[in-house]
Design a protein around this motif. Structure first.
Motif, PDB file in Angstrom:
ATOM      1  N   ARG A   1       0.865  -1.190   0.000  1.00 59.41           N
ATOM      2  CA  ARG A   1       0.000   0.000   0.000  1.00 59.41           C
ATOM      3  C   ARG A   1       0.892   1.226   0.000  1.00 59.41           C
ATOM      4  O   ARG A   1       1.767   1.358   0.861  1.00 59.41           O
ATOM      5  CB  ARG A   1      -0.886   0.024   1.242  1.00 59.41           C
ATOM      6  CG  ARG A   1      -1.940  -1.030   1.239  1.00 59.41           C
ATOM      7  CD  ARG A   1      -2.659  -1.040   2.600  1.00 59.41           C
ATOM      8  NE  ARG A   1      -3.717  -2.016   2.620  1.00 59.41           N
ATOM      9  CZ  ARG A   1      -3.541  -3.315   2.837  1.00 59.41           C
ATOM     10  NH1 ARG A   1      -2.326  -3.781   3.052  1.00 59.41           N
ATOM     11  NH2 ARG A   1      -4.557  -4.148   2.823  1.00 59.41           N
ATOM     12  N   GLY A   2       0.644   2.139  -0.935  1.00 65.94           N
ATOM     13  CA  GLY A   2       1.515   3.296  -1.002  1.00 65.94           C
ATOM     14  C   GLY A   2       0.831   4.574  -1.434  1.00 65.94           C
ATOM     15  O   GLY A   2      -0.305   4.570  -1.914  1.00 65.94           O
ATOM     16  N   VAL A   3       1.554   5.651  -1.240  1.00 69.65           N
ATOM     17  CA  VAL A   3       1.142   6.976  -1.685  1.00 69.65           C
ATOM     18  C   VAL A   3       2.347   7.606  -2.370  1.00 69.65           C
ATOM     19  O   VAL A   3       3.439   7.639  -1.794  1.00 69.65           O
ATOM     20  CB  VAL A   3       0.692   7.866  -0.505  1.00 69.65           C
ATOM     21  CG1 VAL A   3       0.350   9.273  -0.990  1.00 69.65           C
ATOM     22  CG2 VAL A   3      -0.488   7.244   0.225  1.00 69.65           C
TER      23      VAL A   3
ATOM     24  N   ALA B   1       1.989  20.097  -3.967  1.00 64.63           N
ATOM     25  CA  ALA B   1       2.107  18.634  -3.963  1.00 64.63           C
ATOM     26  C   ALA B   1       0.809  18.019  -4.467  1.00 64.63           C
ATOM     27  O   ALA B   1      -0.277  18.557  -4.241  1.00 64.63           O
ATOM     28  CB  ALA B   1       2.411  18.142  -2.559  1.00 64.63           C
ATOM     29  N   GLN B   2       0.929  16.892  -5.150  1.00 65.07           N
ATOM     30  CA  GLN B   2      -0.224  16.118  -5.602  1.00 65.07           C
ATOM     31  C   GLN B   2       0.043  14.681  -5.201  1.00 65.07           C
ATOM     32  O   GLN B   2       1.103  14.129  -5.501  1.00 65.07           O
ATOM     33  CB  GLN B   2      -0.388  16.226  -7.125  1.00 65.07           C
ATOM     34  CG  GLN B   2      -1.653  15.611  -7.686  1.00 65.07           C
ATOM     35  CD  GLN B   2      -1.486  14.171  -8.150  1.00 65.07           C
ATOM     36  OE1 GLN B   2      -0.429  13.769  -8.601  1.00 65.07           O
ATOM     37  NE2 GLN B   2      -2.537  13.395  -8.028  1.00 65.07           N
ATOM     38  N   SER B   3      -0.885  14.071  -4.441  1.00 65.12           N
ATOM     39  CA  SER B   3      -0.693  12.711  -3.950  1.00 65.12           C
ATOM     40  C   SER B   3      -1.684  11.759  -4.590  1.00 65.12           C
ATOM     41  O   SER B   3      -2.826  12.122  -4.852  1.00 65.12           O
ATOM     42  CB  SER B   3      -0.863  12.680  -2.427  1.00 65.12           C
ATOM     43  OG  SER B   3       0.138  13.457  -1.812  1.00 65.12           O
ATOM     44  N   SER B   4      -1.234  10.536  -4.827  1.00 63.09           N
ATOM     45  CA  SER B   4      -2.058   9.478  -5.399  1.00 63.09           C
ATOM     46  C   SER B   4      -1.732   8.175  -4.697  1.00 63.09           C
ATOM     47  O   SER B   4      -0.578   7.938  -4.332  1.00 63.09           O
ATOM     48  CB  SER B   4      -1.751   9.288  -6.892  1.00 63.09           C
ATOM     49  OG  SER B   4      -1.940  10.457  -7.625  1.00 63.09           O
ATOM     50  N   ILE B   5      -2.752   7.342  -4.539  1.00 62.59           N
ATOM     51  CA  ILE B   5      -2.473   6.020  -3.992  1.00 62.59           C
ATOM     52  C   ILE B   5      -1.925   5.129  -5.097  1.00 62.59           C
ATOM     53  O   ILE B   5      -2.294   5.266  -6.264  1.00 62.59           O
ATOM     54  CB  ILE B   5      -3.704   5.392  -3.311  1.00 62.59           C
ATOM     55  CG1 ILE B   5      -4.870   5.265  -4.288  1.00 62.59           C
ATOM     56  CG2 ILE B   5      -4.107   6.180  -2.084  1.00 62.59           C
ATOM     57  CD1 ILE B   5      -6.037   4.449  -3.741  1.00 62.59           C
ATOM     58  N   VAL B   6      -1.017   4.241  -4.728  1.00 63.87           N
ATOM     59  CA  VAL B   6      -0.403   3.306  -5.669  1.00 63.87           C
ATOM     60  C   VAL B   6      -0.193   1.969  -4.970  1.00 63.87           C
ATOM     61  O   VAL B   6      -0.189   1.883  -3.741  1.00 63.87           O
ATOM     62  CB  VAL B   6       0.962   3.819  -6.211  1.00 63.87           C
ATOM     63  CG1 VAL B   6       0.785   5.056  -7.071  1.00 63.87           C
ATOM     64  CG2 VAL B   6       1.953   4.070  -5.088  1.00 63.87           C
TER      65      VAL B   6
ATOM     66  N   THR C   1       8.145  11.434  -3.970  1.00 66.90           N
ATOM     67  CA  THR C   1       8.266  10.699  -2.721  1.00 66.90           C
ATOM     68  C   THR C   1       7.243   9.576  -2.754  1.00 66.90           C
ATOM     69  O   THR C   1       6.092   9.801  -3.136  1.00 66.90           O
ATOM     70  CB  THR C   1       7.977  11.624  -1.512  1.00 66.90           C
ATOM     71  OG1 THR C   1       8.926  12.682  -1.521  1.00 66.90           O
ATOM     72  CG2 THR C   1       8.067  10.875  -0.210  1.00 66.90           C
ATOM     73  N   VAL C   2       7.666   8.371  -2.381  1.00 64.87           N
ATOM     74  CA  VAL C   2       6.737   7.243  -2.277  1.00 64.87           C
ATOM     75  C   VAL C   2       6.783   6.729  -0.850  1.00 64.87           C
ATOM     76  O   VAL C   2       7.849   6.415  -0.322  1.00 64.87           O
ATOM     77  CB  VAL C   2       7.089   6.107  -3.262  1.00 64.87           C
ATOM     78  CG1 VAL C   2       6.035   5.003  -3.186  1.00 64.87           C
ATOM     79  CG2 VAL C   2       7.216   6.633  -4.684  1.00 64.87           C
ATOM     80  N   LEU C   3       5.617   6.668  -0.234  1.00 65.71           N
ATOM     81  CA  LEU C   3       5.467   6.147   1.120  1.00 65.71           C
ATOM     82  C   LEU C   3       4.771   4.801   1.022  1.00 65.71           C
ATOM     83  O   LEU C   3       3.756   4.686   0.337  1.00 65.71           O
ATOM     84  CB  LEU C   3       4.621   7.105   1.965  1.00 65.71           C
ATOM     85  CG  LEU C   3       4.166   6.542   3.307  1.00 65.71           C
ATOM     86  CD1 LEU C   3       4.512   7.498   4.424  1.00 65.71           C
ATOM     87  CD2 LEU C   3       2.665   6.277   3.297  1.00 65.71           C
ATOM     88  N   ALA C   4       5.334   3.784   1.643  1.00 66.38           N
ATOM     89  CA  ALA C   4       4.696   2.465   1.740  1.00 66.38           C
ATOM     90  C   ALA C   4       4.365   2.239   3.203  1.00 66.38           C
ATOM     91  O   ALA C   4       5.174   2.558   4.088  1.00 66.38           O
ATOM     92  CB  ALA C   4       5.623   1.364   1.233  1.00 66.38           C
ATOM     93  N   VAL C   5       3.179   1.685   3.457  1.00 65.69           N
ATOM     94  CA  VAL C   5       2.696   1.564   4.832  1.00 65.69           C
ATOM     95  C   VAL C   5       2.074   0.189   5.053  1.00 65.69           C
ATOM     96  O   VAL C   5       1.565  -0.433   4.110  1.00 65.69           O
ATOM     97  CB  VAL C   5       1.690   2.706   5.138  1.00 65.69           C
ATOM     98  CG1 VAL C   5       0.449   2.589   4.287  1.00 65.69           C
ATOM     99  CG2 VAL C   5       1.358   2.780   6.604  1.00 65.69           C
ATOM    100  N   THR C   6       2.128  -0.261   6.303  1.00 70.17           N
ATOM    101  CA  THR C   6       1.475  -1.523   6.648  1.00 70.17           C
ATOM    102  C   THR C   6      -0.036  -1.316   6.681  1.00 70.17           C
ATOM    103  O   THR C   6      -0.527  -0.183   6.771  1.00 70.17           O
ATOM    104  CB  THR C   6       1.931  -2.032   8.027  1.00 70.17           C
ATOM    105  OG1 THR C   6       1.611  -1.043   9.006  1.00 70.17           O
ATOM    106  CG2 THR C   6       3.411  -2.347   8.054  1.00 70.17           C
ATOM    107  N   GLU C   7      -0.761  -2.414   6.652  1.00 73.91           N
ATOM    108  CA  GLU C   7      -2.220  -2.361   6.713  1.00 73.91           C
ATOM    109  C   GLU C   7      -2.689  -1.656   7.991  1.00 73.91           C
ATOM    110  O   GLU C   7      -3.681  -0.927   7.986  1.00 73.91           O
ATOM    111  CB  GLU C   7      -2.790  -3.775   6.642  1.00 73.91           C
ATOM    112  CG  GLU C   7      -4.288  -3.831   6.581  1.00 73.91           C
ATOM    113  CD  GLU C   7      -4.810  -5.242   6.383  1.00 73.91           C
ATOM    114  OE1 GLU C   7      -5.987  -5.460   6.666  1.00 73.91           O
ATOM    115  OE2 GLU C   7      -4.043  -6.116   5.948  1.00 73.91           O
ATOM    116  N   SER C   8      -1.963  -1.839   9.076  1.00 77.93           N
ATOM    117  CA  SER C   8      -2.342  -1.239  10.369  1.00 77.93           C
ATOM    118  C   SER C   8      -1.829   0.196  10.530  1.00 77.93           C
ATOM    119  O   SER C   8      -2.098   0.824  11.551  1.00 77.93           O
ATOM    120  CB  SER C   8      -1.798  -2.089  11.509  1.00 77.93           C
ATOM    121  OG  SER C   8      -0.377  -2.031  11.507  1.00 77.93           O
TER     122      SER C   8
END
Length: 140
Positions: free
Chosen positions: A15-17, A27-32, A63-70
């Motif tokens: 899961r990322g943004v 800034a413009q953010s999108s989920i990826v 910038t890409v942020l990856a996050v855990t489900e929690s």
């Protein structure tokens, strides 16, 4: 942190943004859906005309942020995006790269690769590799 420190996290958390920059500097953010591919953070933009791709064509910083489900652990990769699409990549090389990035982003083996290839071709999909300049986050 270096890329090898975060590779195991990226192999299981997709899961990322992605944050890119608009023409006005905002800034413009999108989920990826993202993952580790070689030494880069990777994702596929199915729509080659999306805002994130238009922004990256003009200014490759992102910038890409990856996050855990929690939402309890995350990593951030700041860097410069390399875009691979039908305009700059041989058709066969692009087909293989799109499949590889799909798998790296948690997709595994697609149930119908030929159908996947056709959809990617029709929508002018773009494989994006972000070479890290800076990596940080909270791994628990």
């Amino acid at each position: 942190m270096n890329f090898e420190d975060i590779r195991p996290f990226l192999e299981t958390n997709h899961r990322g943004v992605v944050t890119t920059f608009q023409t006005n500097g905002a800034a413009q953010s999108s989920i990826v859906v993202c993952g580790a591919y070689n030494e880069a953070m990777a994702f596929v933009s199915i729509n080659g005309a999306s805002a994130k791709i238009r922004n990256l064509r003009r200014d490759a910083r992102c910038t890409v942020l990856a996050v855990t489900e929690s939402w309890s652990s995350y990593v951030v990769v700041e860097g410069t995006a390399q875009l691979f699409d039908g305009n700059n990549t041989d058709a066969e090389q692009l087909r293989i790269l799109l499949r590889s990035v799909y798998s790296a982003c948690g997709g595994g083996v697609h149930p119908n690769w030929e159908e996947y290839d056709e959809v990617m071709r029709k929508q002018n999909a773009v494989a994006v590799l972000v070479r890290p300049d800076r990596i940080y986050g909270l791994l628990r």
